[in-house]
Motif scaffolding. Sequence first.
Motif, PDB file in Angstrom:
ATOM      1  N   ASP A 117       0.491 -14.661 -12.274  1.00  0.00           N
ATOM      2  CA  ASP A 117      -0.483 -14.499 -11.188  1.00  0.00           C
ATOM      3  C   ASP A 117      -0.379 -13.063 -10.679  1.00  0.00           C
ATOM      4  N   GLU A 118      -1.336 -12.232 -11.032  1.00  0.00           N
ATOM      5  CA  GLU A 118      -1.270 -10.808 -10.690  1.00  0.00           C
ATOM      6  C   GLU A 118      -1.187 -10.576  -9.188  1.00  0.00           C
ATOM      7  N   ASP A 119      -1.931 -11.368  -8.434  1.00  0.00           N
ATOM      8  CA  ASP A 119      -1.915 -11.185  -6.977  1.00  0.00           C
ATOM      9  C   ASP A 119      -0.552 -11.563  -6.396  1.00  0.00           C
ATOM     10  N   ASP A 120       0.013 -12.665  -6.897  1.00  0.00           N
ATOM     11  CA  ASP A 120       1.325 -13.091  -6.421  1.00  0.00           C
ATOM     12  C   ASP A 120       2.373 -12.033  -6.722  1.00  0.00           C
ATOM     13  N   ALA A 122       1.929  -8.802  -7.321  1.00  0.00           N
ATOM     14  CA  ALA A 122       1.666  -7.577  -6.554  1.00  0.00           C
ATOM     15  C   ALA A 122       2.192  -7.717  -5.123  1.00  0.00           C
ATOM     16  N   MET A 123       1.979  -8.884  -4.522  1.00  0.00           N
ATOM     17  CA  MET A 123       2.457  -9.110  -3.153  1.00  0.00           C
ATOM     18  C   MET A 123       3.983  -9.130  -3.116  1.00  0.00           C
ATOM     19  N   GLU A 126       5.284  -5.548  -3.557  1.00  0.00           N
ATOM     20  CA  GLU A 126       5.024  -4.770  -2.335  1.00  0.00           C
ATOM     21  C   GLU A 126       5.998  -5.144  -1.228  1.00  0.00           C
TER      22      GLU A 126
END
Length: 330
Positions: A117-120, A122-123, A126
């Motif tokens: 999951d790219e969004d997971d 990335a978060m 970060e």
Amino acid sequence: MADEGMVVLDGTELRDLDLRLPVPDGPVAGAMALQLAESEASTRLFGISLPENIRSTALRTIREADDLDFLSEVFHDSDALRSLIQKFLLVVADQLKDDPLVVSVLNGNALRIVLDDEDDFAMLAENLFTDLDADDNGKLSKNDISNALLRMGVQLGVPPIRESESTDLLSNIIKKHGAEGEEKLGQSQFADLLQTILQDLADALSKKHVTVIREVKVINGSKLKKTLENQKLFNEVLEKLFLEWKTYTNGQEDKELRGFLEVEGLEFGLPSSESSEAVALLYDQIFSEINKDKITGDLERDAFQVIVKDILEKIAQQLEEDPIFIDLEC
């Protein structure tokens, strides 16, 4: 976020007395016999080494029960050795029944859930970068990758870093990708390096699982159940509780039985409601079913014992069916 699945080791795995590992013929010294017994236990428990407290308690129990000291004995035939290994397994199994171990078998699945999951991811990257960037200068050293992995922890499928072990899986992957030293990385570079390491780690774990003992306490009512099953002991407990209840209430009708039992019941297996919110909710559920009008400070012995027995049996049954897990890692 993913959380690597946990496995509860309650001794069930050790009660099958058909040994999986071969038992040598001929004389075997006690030290070797102990190694064989521990290896048999480890094979059944996902490869973990027995914690020292469990190992030493098992040896002491066997010594006291059978006047047998593992380390000073010599076993002259395979039947005698096999019998001792089986006894060792059963003693350890009894310990785990009362105080289970919780482990995570890390196989890369939890890491793949995050990475896919790219969004997971990335978060996650970060947040890790921000937490580690204490000076708020937008730069971290390569050494901070190890700190990031440590923060992810077993919950996200990352095994601990064992720097003293040259063959340690994670340490080798960190070295392979040059994630050491004071070279500075921006947030994007940090995320890229972390992603590469996690992908390599997930692949490696899928081929060779790593089992980690978790700092998790399992409350399963085992000690309380033992008290309930021992009629003589249970009668003594009830009598003691009744006498203490009379002192506690001193004839006052507004005393809470719940508060009394939470304090006095710790020694025979009632969990403390302060240990977790789940325990407090369990007490809420059990005591909501009790008719409070019947619980007064002037309860007679028989009535008191009937009510308390009912409460304790319900708590033991609930904990056996649905154990409570307390995360000591937090």
